[in-house]
Design a protein around this motif. Structure first.
Motif, PDB file in Angstrom:
ATOM      1  N   ALA A   1       0.625  -0.981   0.478  1.00 29.11           N
ATOM      2  CA  ALA A   1      -0.393   0.403  -0.117  1.00 29.11           C
ATOM      3  C   ALA A   1       1.100   1.044  -0.036  1.00 29.11           C
ATOM      4  CB  ALA A   1      -1.208  -0.012   1.098  1.00 29.11           C
ATOM      5  N   ARG A   2       2.228   0.885   0.340  1.00 29.92           N
ATOM      6  CA  ARG A   2       2.291   2.463   0.465  1.00 29.92           C
ATOM      7  C   ARG A   2       3.205   2.466   0.007  1.00 29.92           C
ATOM      8  NH1 ARG A   2       4.758   0.635   6.284  1.00 29.92           N
ATOM      9  NH2 ARG A   2       6.811  -0.262   4.986  1.00 29.92           N
ATOM     10  N   GLY A   3       4.035   1.336  -0.668  1.00 23.52           N
ATOM     11  CA  GLY A   3       4.641   1.341  -2.595  1.00 23.52           C
ATOM     12  C   GLY A   3       3.362   1.647  -3.086  1.00 23.52           C
ATOM     13  N   GLN A   4       2.152   1.402  -3.279  1.00 23.77           N
ATOM     14  CA  GLN A   4       1.802   1.849  -4.831  1.00 23.77           C
ATOM     15  C   GLN A   4       1.260   4.089  -4.278  1.00 23.77           C
ATOM     16  OE1 GLN A   4      -2.511   0.858  -3.441  1.00 23.77           O
ATOM     17  NE2 GLN A   4      -3.404   0.861  -5.773  1.00 23.77           N
ATOM     18  N   GLN A   5       1.243   4.435  -2.598  1.00 24.02           N
ATOM     19  CA  GLN A   5       1.226   5.725  -2.926  1.00 24.02           C
ATOM     20  C   GLN A   5       2.241   6.777  -3.142  1.00 24.02           C
ATOM     21  OE1 GLN A   5      -1.128   7.075  -1.935  1.00 24.02           O
ATOM     22  NE2 GLN A   5      -0.357   9.627  -1.917  1.00 24.02           N
ATOM     23  N   VAL A   6       3.770   5.945  -2.489  1.00 21.81           N
ATOM     24  CA  VAL A   6       5.178   6.382  -4.013  1.00 21.81           C
ATOM     25  C   VAL A   6       4.790   6.520  -5.549  1.00 21.81           C
ATOM     26  CG1 VAL A   6       7.330   5.737  -4.452  1.00 21.81           C
ATOM     27  CG2 VAL A   6       6.288   5.887  -1.820  1.00 21.81           C
ATOM     28  N   TYR A   7       4.368   5.465  -5.507  1.00 22.08           N
ATOM     29  CA  TYR A   7       4.755   4.879  -7.259  1.00 22.08           C
ATOM     30  C   TYR A   7       3.255   6.300  -7.836  1.00 22.08           C
ATOM     31  CZ  TYR A   7       4.177   2.816 -12.526  1.00 22.08           C
ATOM     32  OH  TYR A   7       4.179   2.938 -13.249  1.00 22.08           O
ATOM     33  N   ARG A   8       2.835   6.167  -6.928  1.00 19.48           N
ATOM     34  CA  ARG A   8       1.520   7.038  -7.900  1.00 19.48           C
ATOM     35  C   ARG A   8       2.006   8.609  -7.752  1.00 19.48           C
ATOM     36  NH1 ARG A   8      -3.953   5.357  -4.468  1.00 19.48           N
ATOM     37  NH2 ARG A   8      -4.833   3.568  -5.994  1.00 19.48           N
ATOM     38  N   GLU A   9       3.017   9.012  -6.688  1.00 15.54           N
ATOM     39  CA  GLU A   9       3.580  10.095  -6.394  1.00 15.54           C
ATOM     40  C   GLU A   9       4.579  10.211  -7.693  1.00 15.54           C
ATOM     41  OE1 GLU A   9       4.006  10.416  -1.536  1.00 15.54           O
ATOM     42  OE2 GLU A   9       1.275  10.693  -2.154  1.00 15.54           O
ATOM     43  N   GLN A  10       4.910   9.301  -7.476  1.00 22.73           N
ATOM     44  CA  GLN A  10       7.151  10.009  -7.837  1.00 22.73           C
ATOM     45  C   GLN A  10       7.504   9.124  -9.399  1.00 22.73           C
ATOM     46  OE1 GLN A  10       8.352  11.641  -6.490  1.00 22.73           O
ATOM     47  NE2 GLN A  10       7.855  11.798  -4.443  1.00 22.73           N
ATOM     48  N   CYS A  11       6.280   7.522  -9.612  1.00 21.52           N
ATOM     49  CA  CYS A  11       6.599   7.546 -10.638  1.00 21.52           C
ATOM     50  C   CYS A  11       5.650   7.031 -11.919  1.00 21.52           C
ATOM     51  CB  CYS A  11       7.455   5.402 -10.230  1.00 21.52           C
ATOM     52  SG  CYS A  11       8.375   5.805  -9.189  1.00 21.52           S
ATOM     53  N   ALA A  12       3.984   7.426 -11.650  1.00 23.01           N
ATOM     54  CA  ALA A  12       3.284   7.381 -13.428  1.00 23.01           C
ATOM     55  C   ALA A  12       3.610   8.313 -13.394  1.00 23.01           C
ATOM     56  CB  ALA A  12       1.955   6.904 -12.197  1.00 23.01           C
ATOM     57  N   ILE A  13       3.515   9.212 -13.302  1.00 21.46           N
ATOM     58  CA  ILE A  13       4.391  10.156 -14.477  1.00 21.46           C
ATOM     59  C   ILE A  13       5.233  10.113 -15.795  1.00 21.46           C
ATOM     60  CG2 ILE A  13       6.624  11.431 -13.382  1.00 21.46           C
ATOM     61  CD1 ILE A  13       4.879  14.409 -14.129  1.00 21.46           C
TER      62      ILE A  13
ATOM     63  N   GLN B   1       5.389   4.660 -21.600  1.00 19.63           N
ATOM     64  CA  GLN B   1       5.642   6.071 -22.360  1.00 19.63           C
ATOM     65  C   GLN B   1       5.920   5.837 -23.676  1.00 19.63           C
ATOM     66  OE1 GLN B   1       5.842  10.663 -21.654  1.00 19.63           O
ATOM     67  NE2 GLN B   1       5.565   9.362 -19.542  1.00 19.63           N
ATOM     68  N   LYS B   2       5.025   6.120 -24.859  1.00 19.46           N
ATOM     69  CA  LYS B   2       5.452   6.015 -25.524  1.00 19.46           C
ATOM     70  C   LYS B   2       4.985   7.744 -26.485  1.00 19.46           C
ATOM     71  CE  LYS B   2       3.854   1.373 -27.411  1.00 19.46           C
ATOM     72  NZ  LYS B   2       3.759   0.462 -28.196  1.00 19.46           N
ATOM     73  N   VAL B   3       6.055   7.415 -27.905  1.00 20.59           N
ATOM     74  CA  VAL B   3       5.896   9.007 -28.648  1.00 20.59           C
ATOM     75  C   VAL B   3       5.122   6.927 -30.882  1.00 20.59           C
ATOM     76  CG1 VAL B   3       6.564  10.110 -30.073  1.00 20.59           C
ATOM     77  CG2 VAL B   3       6.929  10.290 -27.825  1.00 20.59           C
ATOM     78  N   ALA B   4       4.570   7.450 -31.099  1.00 25.31           N
ATOM     79  CA  ALA B   4       3.679   6.852 -32.019  1.00 25.31           C
ATOM     80  C   ALA B   4       3.980   5.230 -31.762  1.00 25.31           C
ATOM     81  CB  ALA B   4       5.086   6.964 -33.419  1.00 25.31           C
TER      82      ALA B   4
END
Length: 303
Positions: free
Chosen positions: A178-190, A199-202
């Motif tokens: 649960a803590r890891g999911q929160q870190v992921y949302r705040e720091q990694c998902a972008i 993340q892709k370009v074409a």
């Protein structure tokens, strides 16, 4: 050096150039306090204008643009530079200059003395979920020559500071999804997407997927929570290495690696449990074959 992909997209427009440039991370600076402590590989300007220099350039292109230039060998969305940042130059990111001088070497993973070419083949098989090129292939030669050149000035069989991913001890309280999911949302998902999809370009990934069919498989070293935590602690978030605590690094590594990814290609007799016992039971901290929220991990992902 810029990847061929970067150069092409630069000509297509400045809006696409910025995210593409992130793939080889050449714009990043070395964290404070590290510059003087670690080996400095040669600069592009040092390359001779001859056959050797051309071979180094070929190896560099393959290293940063692996998926596009070697589609027959790569089975996911990764490039060599996805795990070895700044074109294989960055300390604490398994730089090529730290790896090349240490081979041949025994590896417990396959219980044999490996040449450097065999070590690279392992990356193709596991981290890139693909089909390793032959040891004497032109591509393997170019990748080896690029590694050799980056290691100019190092000593063989002596570990150079900055090699590999420094160990981050497991916190006393372990890790928490649960803590890891929160870190992921705040720091990694972008960068890596809400669902770890990258993340892709074409059709080209500019940020690698962290789970799912296009990520590293269950046999890759990064599937170990301890290995992923070390990489994350010293290299992520991109441009802010060292900004996460040890606990956060372990938590988010556990969250990433509790998701499915391609099957371990060493699958024993179609059995996750037999594969776990043979290859994963004593391989660091990992979740292969473990039951998480009622589901056994390691079943793999299809396309």
């Amino acid at each position: 050096m810029r990847t061929l992909m970067t150069a092409l997209l630069l000509s297509a427009g400045s809006l696409q150039a910025a995210p593409i440039a992130m793939e080889d991370q050449s714009q990043l600076t070395v964290p404070d306090g590290q510059a003087a402590a670690h080996f400095a590989p040669p600069a592009e300007s040092d390359l001779p204008d001859n056959a050797f220099g051309e071979m180094v350039r070929q190896g560099h292109a393959l290293f940063v643009d692996t998926r596009r230039l070697m589609p027959e060998a790569v089975g996911n969305g990764m490039n060599c530079s996805s795990c070895h940042l700044d074109q294989g130059r960055m300390a604490h990111s398994a730089p090529l200059w730290g790896a090349y001088p240490m081979y041949p070497a025994y590896r417990k993973k396959n219980d044999k003395v490996n040449t450097y070419a065999e070590r690279i083949q392992g990356c193709f098989q596991f981290s890139m979920n693909g089909r390793p090129p032959a040891a004497d292939s032109p591509q393997m030669t170019a990748l080896s020559v690029y590694s050799y050149w980056l290691a100019t000035g190092t000593r063989t069989a002596i570990e150079t500071p900055g090699r590999g991913y420094p160990e981050v001890p497991q916190p006393a309280g372990g890790y928490d999804f649960a803590r890891g999911q929160q870190v992921y949302r705040e720091q990694c998902a972008i960068c890596h997407g809400d669902q770890g999809e990258g993340q892709k370009v074409a059709d080209d990934y500019v940020m690698p997927p962290l789970w799912g069919a296009d990520s590293y498989n269950w046999g890759a070293g990064m599937h170990r929570i301890n290995t992923a935590a070390s990489f994350i602690k010293y290299n992520m978030p991109l441009g802010k290495p060292g900004s996460l605590s040890d606990q956060q690094a372990w938590d988010v590594a556990a969250w990433i690696n509790r998701h499915e990814r391609p099957q371990d290609p060493r699958l024993v007799e179609g059995s996750i449990e037999k594969t776990r016992l043979k290859f994963h039971a004593n391989d660091g901290v990992n979740l292969y074959g473990q039951k998480v929220e009622g589901v056994v991990l390691g079943q793999g992902t299809g396309r």
